[in-house]
Motif scaffolding. Structure first.
Motif, PDB file in Angstrom:
ATOM      1  N   GLY A 129      48.636  40.273  46.710  1.00  0.00           N
ATOM      2  CA  GLY A 129      48.385  39.722  48.034  1.00  0.00           C
ATOM      3  C   GLY A 129      48.811  38.271  48.120  1.00  0.00           C
ATOM      4  N   PRO A 130      48.900  37.732  49.331  1.00  0.00           N
ATOM      5  CA  PRO A 130      49.399  36.369  49.531  1.00  0.00           C
ATOM      6  C   PRO A 130      48.453  35.308  48.980  1.00  0.00           C
ATOM      7  N   ALA A 131      49.025  34.248  48.410  1.00  0.00           N
ATOM      8  CA  ALA A 131      48.222  33.173  47.828  1.00  0.00           C
ATOM      9  C   ALA A 131      47.425  32.422  48.886  1.00  0.00           C
ATOM     10  N   ASP A 132      47.885  32.449  50.137  1.00  0.00           N
ATOM     11  CA  ASP A 132      47.203  31.706  51.196  1.00  0.00           C
ATOM     12  C   ASP A 132      46.270  32.588  52.035  1.00  0.00           C
ATOM     13  N   ALA A 133      45.920  33.776  51.521  1.00  0.00           N
ATOM     14  CA  ALA A 133      45.024  34.671  52.259  1.00  0.00           C
ATOM     15  C   ALA A 133      43.670  34.005  52.476  1.00  0.00           C
ATOM     16  N   ALA A 134      43.075  34.241  53.627  1.00  0.00           N
ATOM     17  CA  ALA A 134      41.788  33.634  53.952  1.00  0.00           C
ATOM     18  C   ALA A 134      40.656  34.181  53.090  1.00  0.00           C
ATOM     19  N   THR A 135      40.793  35.431  52.620  1.00  0.00           N
ATOM     20  CA  THR A 135      39.777  36.088  51.800  1.00  0.00           C
ATOM     21  C   THR A 135      40.351  36.356  50.413  1.00  0.00           C
ATOM     22  N   SER A 136      39.565  36.124  49.374  1.00  0.00           N
ATOM     23  CA  SER A 136      40.044  36.340  48.008  1.00  0.00           C
ATOM     24  C   SER A 136      38.959  36.969  47.147  1.00  0.00           C
ATOM     25  N   VAL A 137      39.409  37.784  46.201  1.00  0.00           N
ATOM     26  CA  VAL A 137      38.507  38.453  45.251  1.00  0.00           C
ATOM     27  C   VAL A 137      39.022  38.175  43.840  1.00  0.00           C
ATOM     28  N   ALA A 138      38.128  37.759  42.932  1.00  0.00           N
ATOM     29  CA  ALA A 138      38.478  37.596  41.520  1.00  0.00           C
ATOM     30  C   ALA A 138      37.686  38.610  40.710  1.00  0.00           C
ATOM     31  N   VAL A 139      38.387  39.332  39.840  1.00  0.00           N
ATOM     32  CA  VAL A 139      37.752  40.318  38.953  1.00  0.00           C
ATOM     33  C   VAL A 139      37.968  39.840  37.525  1.00  0.00           C
ATOM     34  N   VAL A 140      36.886  39.544  36.812  1.00  0.00           N
ATOM     35  CA  VAL A 140      36.958  38.975  35.466  1.00  0.00           C
ATOM     36  C   VAL A 140      36.408  39.970  34.458  1.00  0.00           C
ATOM     37  N   GLY A 141      37.171  40.208  33.402  1.00  0.00           N
ATOM     38  CA  GLY A 141      36.773  41.153  32.370  1.00  0.00           C
ATOM     39  C   GLY A 141      36.096  40.493  31.184  1.00  0.00           C
ATOM     40  N   ALA A 142      36.528  40.835  29.967  1.00  0.00           N
ATOM     41  CA  ALA A 142      35.820  40.454  28.744  1.00  0.00           C
ATOM     42  C   ALA A 142      35.825  38.951  28.508  1.00  0.00           C
ATOM     43  N   MET A 143      34.649  38.405  28.239  1.00  0.00           N
ATOM     44  CA  MET A 143      34.528  37.034  27.754  1.00  0.00           C
ATOM     45  C   MET A 143      34.153  37.016  26.280  1.00  0.00           C
ATOM     46  N   ARG A 144      33.802  38.185  25.759  1.00  0.00           N
ATOM     47  CA  ARG A 144      33.396  38.295  24.364  1.00  0.00           C
ATOM     48  C   ARG A 144      34.340  39.244  23.628  1.00  0.00           C
ATOM     49  N   GLY A 145      34.455  39.015  22.333  1.00  0.00           N
ATOM     50  CA  GLY A 145      35.461  39.720  21.559  1.00  0.00           C
ATOM     51  C   GLY A 145      35.218  41.194  21.363  1.00  0.00           C
ATOM     52  N   ASN A 146      33.991  41.667  21.613  1.00  0.00           N
ATOM     53  CA  ASN A 146      33.714  43.090  21.424  1.00  0.00           C
ATOM     54  C   ASN A 146      33.673  43.863  22.737  1.00  0.00           C
ATOM     55  N   GLU A 147      34.007  43.228  23.859  1.00  0.00           N
ATOM     56  CA  GLU A 147      33.915  43.885  25.157  1.00  0.00           C
ATOM     57  C   GLU A 147      35.208  44.647  25.482  1.00  0.00           C
ATOM     58  N   VAL A 148      35.428  45.688  24.697  1.00  0.00           N
ATOM     59  CA  VAL A 148      36.645  46.494  24.830  1.00  0.00           C
ATOM     60  C   VAL A 148      36.632  47.292  26.131  1.00  0.00           C
ATOM     61  N   GLN A 149      35.504  47.919  26.447  1.00  0.00           N
ATOM     62  CA  GLN A 149      35.398  48.721  27.672  1.00  0.00           C
ATOM     63  C   GLN A 149      35.643  47.864  28.912  1.00  0.00           C
ATOM     64  N   GLN A 150      35.129  46.643  28.905  1.00  0.00           N
ATOM     65  CA  GLN A 150      35.276  45.764  30.054  1.00  0.00           C
ATOM     66  C   GLN A 150      36.746  45.376  30.260  1.00  0.00           C
ATOM     67  N   THR A 151      37.451  45.136  29.153  1.00  0.00           N
ATOM     68  CA  THR A 151      38.884  44.849  29.247  1.00  0.00           C
ATOM     69  C   THR A 151      39.640  46.062  29.771  1.00  0.00           C
ATOM     70  N   THR A 192      42.760  38.870  42.427  1.00  0.00           N
ATOM     71  CA  THR A 192      43.188  38.374  41.121  1.00  0.00           C
ATOM     72  C   THR A 192      42.351  39.034  40.036  1.00  0.00           C
ATOM     73  N   VAL A 193      43.023  39.664  39.070  1.00  0.00           N
ATOM     74  CA  VAL A 193      42.328  40.392  38.001  1.00  0.00           C
ATOM     75  C   VAL A 193      42.646  39.718  36.665  1.00  0.00           C
ATOM     76  N   ILE A 194      41.602  39.416  35.898  1.00  0.00           N
ATOM     77  CA  ILE A 194      41.742  38.766  34.588  1.00  0.00           C
ATOM     78  C   ILE A 194      41.108  39.687  33.553  1.00  0.00           C
ATOM     79  N   PRO A 195      41.887  40.507  32.858  1.00  0.00           N
ATOM     80  CA  PRO A 195      41.297  41.503  31.949  1.00  0.00           C
ATOM     81  C   PRO A 195      40.479  40.915  30.807  1.00  0.00           C
ATOM     82  N   THR A 196      40.959  39.803  30.216  1.00  0.00           N
ATOM     83  CA  THR A 196      40.204  39.215  29.104  1.00  0.00           C
ATOM     84  C   THR A 196      40.328  37.706  29.126  1.00  0.00           C
ATOM     85  N   VAL A 197      39.225  37.048  28.823  1.00  0.00           N
ATOM     86  CA  VAL A 197      39.182  35.589  28.774  1.00  0.00           C
ATOM     87  C   VAL A 197      39.265  35.094  27.338  1.00  0.00           C
TER      88      VAL A 197
END
Length: 315
Positions: free
Chosen positions: A25-47, A73-78
């Motif tokens: 989607g466009p970077a200048d969209a009025a509405t935005s959604v961020a989906v963040v996955g694993a922040m920990r090294g064992n969170e395989v399912q979340q990734t 915006t989707v971030i599978p692993t941090v």
């Protein structure tokens, strides 16, 4: 789809750690959604769930099923570095990235990681985080809303129902919650939701597909995608304090009798604790109320004074 590099960091060995995101989607969209996955090294399912969301959105993009009105915006692993070496927390000092928000770009390593991520996703309209449960075991998939007092709670409850999880849980924040992503998203005016899939360290295709469908229902509800899906279940709203804990008093083998999502009556046998010497019954756990099993201890052995079950009482 755009591939974005949100943050980079040199590591003591192996390759440079990079937090990558996939944007639709466009970077200048009025509405935005961020989906963040694993922040920990064992969170395989979340990734895996986040990667599956990327795949689904790519397919929808090719089919013309993205509305173009919302930036997703989707971030599978941090924390790919910890994942590469199979360590739950940051290996140098055993700190948790999700206890470092909003971060500090001149601080310790995990503070810098949190700051780099938060700088890229603060101010989004809606934030979705894939989390792992704090107790080892099986539980009902659900969405949690933390009552920070920083954002319209009634609106958060209505938005939580868009996912169509079996349960939407309201959590009263503990002191440590103030340094989590969910809490700080809300401080910066983002409607934030924590999603819980029943597995963490291994991939469970069925439960992953269920959570992906829930995320897509939410994206449809906020106008990001045009392809609707029929609801799979009604959502029951609960406060976390409504759940009834069943604790052990003895340690031993954990012989389960009740299963997650099963209906129980007051006095029903939930599990037995068996002696590790002769398998004699040391304790029988009984349901303290009528309701549904929300959580069940997973490992084959259990310690004393441990939460073995959580029961969602009947309305």
């Amino acid at each position: 789809m755009e591939t974005l590099r949100l943050f980079e960091l040199d590591t003591p060995y192996r390759e440079r750690m990079t937090i990558e995101a996939y944007a639709f989607g466009p970077a200048d969209a009025a509405t935005s959604v961020a989906v963040v996955g694993a922040m920990r090294g064992n969170e395989v399912q979340q990734t895996y769930i986040c990667a599956s969301v990327v795949k689904r959105l790519q397919e929808m993009e090719r089919e013309g099923a993205l509305t173009g009105d919302v930036r997703v915006t989707v971030i599978p692993t941090v924390n790919s570095f910890s994942m590469n070496i199979a360590h739950r927390f940051w290996p140098m000092d055993n700190t948790d990235v999700n206890r470092m928000f909003p971060g500090y770009d001149q601080g310790e390593t995990t503070q810098r990681i949190a700051a780099g991520l938060f700088r890229a996703i603060e101010g989004c309209t809606y934030g979705i985080q894939l989390c792992s449960f704090y107790l080892p075991g099986e539980f009902e998939p659900h969405v949690r809303v933390t009552d920070t007092g920083a954002i319209d709670l009634a609106r958060s409850w209505e938005l939580a129902k868009l996912f169509r999880f079996p349960y939407a849980m309201l959590k009263e924040p503990a002191p440590f919650d103030t340094t989590t992503l969910n809490y700080n998203w809300q401080v910066w005016d983002t409607y934030a939701f924590s999603l819980y899939s029943p597995k963490t360290e291994r991939i469970d295709e069925e439960s992953a597909a269920f959570v992906v469908d829930c995320i897509m229902r939410f994206l449809y509800g906020v106008g990001a995608v045009s392809a609707d899906m029929p609801p799979r279940c009604a959502t029951r709203l609960l406060r976390e304090s409504d759940l009834v804990n069943v604790r052990t008093t003895r340690a031993g083998f954990f012989k389960r009798a009740a299963y997650v999502a099963s209906k129980v009556r007051r006095g029903d046998v939930l599990a037995e604790i068996l002696s590790t010497q002769d398998c004699s019954v040391l304790e029988t756990l009984l349901s303290p109320c009528d309701g549904t099993v929300f959580f069940r201890h997973g490992p084959a052995m259990v310690n004393g004074d441990t939460i073995a079950f959580k029961i969602a009482p009947e309305k």
